[in-house]
Each structure stands twice: as structure tokens, then as C-alpha cells.
Design a protein around this motif. Structure first.
Motif, PDB file in Angstrom:
ATOM      1  N   CYS A  35       0.858  -1.182   0.000  1.00 13.64           N
ATOM      2  CA  CYS A  35       0.000   0.000   0.000  1.00 13.64           C
ATOM      3  C   CYS A  35       0.892   1.230   0.000  1.00 13.64           C
ATOM      4  O   CYS A  35       1.317   1.692   1.059  1.00 13.64           O
ATOM      5  CB  CYS A  35      -0.896  -0.018   1.225  1.00 13.64           C
ATOM      6  SG  CYS A  35      -1.889  -1.527   1.341  1.00 13.64           S
ATOM      7  N   GLY A  36       1.206   1.713  -1.166  1.00 18.45           N
ATOM      8  CA  GLY A  36       2.064   2.880  -1.250  1.00 18.45           C
ATOM      9  C   GLY A  36       3.522   2.559  -0.997  1.00 18.45           C
ATOM     10  O   GLY A  36       4.300   3.415  -0.639  1.00 18.45           O
ATOM     11  N   GLY A  37       3.905   1.311  -1.180  1.00 20.50           N
ATOM     12  CA  GLY A  37       5.302   0.919  -1.020  1.00 20.50           C
ATOM     13  C   GLY A  37       5.530   0.027   0.183  1.00 20.50           C
ATOM     14  O   GLY A  37       4.796   0.076   1.164  1.00 20.50           O
ATOM     15  N   VAL A  38       6.549  -0.797   0.078  1.00 26.00           N
ATOM     16  CA  VAL A  38       6.944  -1.699   1.155  1.00 26.00           C
ATOM     17  C   VAL A  38       8.275  -1.215   1.710  1.00 26.00           C
ATOM     18  O   VAL A  38       9.206  -0.951   0.953  1.00 26.00           O
ATOM     19  CB  VAL A  38       7.062  -3.158   0.645  1.00 26.00           C
ATOM     20  CG1 VAL A  38       7.614  -4.062   1.725  1.00 26.00           C
ATOM     21  CG2 VAL A  38       5.708  -3.661   0.165  1.00 26.00           C
ATOM     22  N   HIS A  39       8.365  -1.074   3.006  1.00 25.56           N
ATOM     23  CA  HIS A  39       9.596  -0.664   3.673  1.00 25.56           C
ATOM     24  C   HIS A  39      10.363  -1.929   4.053  1.00 25.56           C
ATOM     25  O   HIS A  39       9.786  -2.863   4.600  1.00 25.56           O
ATOM     26  CB  HIS A  39       9.271   0.148   4.921  1.00 25.56           C
ATOM     27  CG  HIS A  39       8.384   1.319   4.638  1.00 25.56           C
ATOM     28  ND1 HIS A  39       8.858   2.539   4.221  1.00 25.56           N
ATOM     29  CD2 HIS A  39       7.037   1.441   4.665  1.00 25.56           C
ATOM     30  CE1 HIS A  39       7.846   3.361   4.033  1.00 25.56           C
ATOM     31  NE2 HIS A  39       6.726   2.728   4.288  1.00 25.56           N
ATOM     32  N   VAL A  40      11.653  -1.973   3.756  1.00 26.29           N
ATOM     33  CA  VAL A  40      12.451  -3.172   4.003  1.00 26.29           C
ATOM     34  C   VAL A  40      13.702  -2.794   4.790  1.00 26.29           C
ATOM     35  O   VAL A  40      14.358  -1.803   4.489  1.00 26.29           O
ATOM     36  CB  VAL A  40      12.865  -3.846   2.674  1.00 26.29           C
ATOM     37  CG1 VAL A  40      13.716  -5.080   2.938  1.00 26.29           C
ATOM     38  CG2 VAL A  40      11.640  -4.219   1.861  1.00 26.29           C
ATOM     39  N   ALA A  41      14.009  -3.599   5.805  1.00 29.06           N
ATOM     40  CA  ALA A  41      15.265  -3.471   6.545  1.00 29.06           C
ATOM     41  C   ALA A  41      15.953  -4.827   6.485  1.00 29.06           C
ATOM     42  O   ALA A  41      15.294  -5.864   6.557  1.00 29.06           O
ATOM     43  CB  ALA A  41      15.007  -3.063   7.993  1.00 29.06           C
TER      44      ALA A  41
END
Length: 164
Positions: A35-41
Motif C-alpha cells: 500500500c504505497g510501497g513496502v519498507h524493508v530493513a
């Protein structure tokens, strides 16, 4: 492109450059939502018994919208996966092994290869980290892990049409 950079790094031991360890291109699809991009660490957690680099990957996204009867509702989707990198920068994604990553983790193997987590700020309560490495020597006996396709990723089927 990263592979060419790593080969150049390996060709000259005098060159010391930090290399970001790669993530699967299709990683957001493993989360099941975007939803509007995936944040990845990504985190390194150590070298395993074969000399491969082990780590963890955390992804999250938040979806929101107007709910029935009014009001704004949001839902967070998050997932952890374990990842194994060989020293040639290939990776293999595995189910999460429940190893809690340490954002300050650093280690060096017998060949002088070092791994570290480079972290800044936070993302959804987790440190926003990028797993990285300085690779000086890849033992010739080390077999590379081939790139893998996640089991739940759709692979296109190309029909073969034959003339009769």
C-alpha cells in the motif's frame, strides 16, 4: 551491476569498499500487500559454518482507507524472513528462524571478510538497517548459492504453439 562491482572488488584486495548485500527483487510480493510501497530493513546476524553470511529481512507496509460507517482505518502488514548470502552475493530466502537481529552486530571471518549492519532512524518501530559487507577473499572451495525464486511467486508460463 552489483556482481560486476563485487568482481572488481575481489580482483584487487587493495580496494576496500563496502557492498550492500542484495535483496530479492520480488521481496514485496512475499509480504502479500503493498500500500504505497513496502519498507524493508536487512540485517546480518553472522557467518554460518560454511562461511556464508546469514541475516534477517523485515518488511512492512500500512494500508488505510475509510471504513464502513465512516472513520479512517488502517492495517499494518509485516513479515520476517531469514536470508543467506554467499560471498559471491547470491542469496537464498528461508522462513524466519526467530533469530532477533542486533542492529549493532559486526563480525569478521578468518579471511578478513567483515559484515555489519548500517542503521539509521527507525521504520515501524524497528531500526532501519541495511546489511553490508567488505569482501576481501572468497575461498575457491566455496560453492555459490544459486539465486532462488520464492515458492509463492508466480512464474509466467509461455505457451508453445506448434504448426501441424
Amino acid at each position: 551491476m552489483k556482481m560486476i562491482g563485487l568482481l572488481g572488488l575481489l580482483a584487487s584486495a587493495a580496494v576496500q569498499a563496502q557492498v550492500t548485500l542484495p535483496l530479492p527483487a520480488a521481496y514485496p510480493t512475499l509480504l502479500g500487500a503493498s500500500c504505497g510501497g513496502v519498507h524493508v530493513a536487512s540485517y546480518v546476524t553472522g557467518f554460518d559454518e560454511n562461511g556464508y553470511i546469514r541475516g534477517e529481512v523485515y518488511a512492512w507496509t500500512r494500508c488505510g482507507g475509510s471504513g464502513r460507517g465512516g472513520g479512517y482505518q488502517s492495517q499494518a502488514y509485516q513479515a520476517w524472513h531469514t536470508i543467506v548470502w554467499d560471498l559471491r552475493q547470491n542469496y537464498k530466502l528461508l522462513p524466519y528462524d526467530n533469530v532477533v537481529p542486533d542492529p549493532a552486530f559486526r563480525a569478521t571471518d578468518a579471511h578478513g571478510n567483515s559484515i555489519l549492519n548500517t542503521c539509521s532512524v527507525t521504520t515501524d518501530g524497528q531500526p532501519a538497517c541495511v546489511a553490508s559487507a567488505y569482501i576481501y577473499y572468497v575461498p575457491p572451495t566455496m560453492k555459490p548459492i544459486s539465486d532462488t525464486v520464492p515458492v509463492n511467486q508466480a512464474v509466467p508460463v509461455i505457451p508453445v504453439i506448434r504448426d501441424r
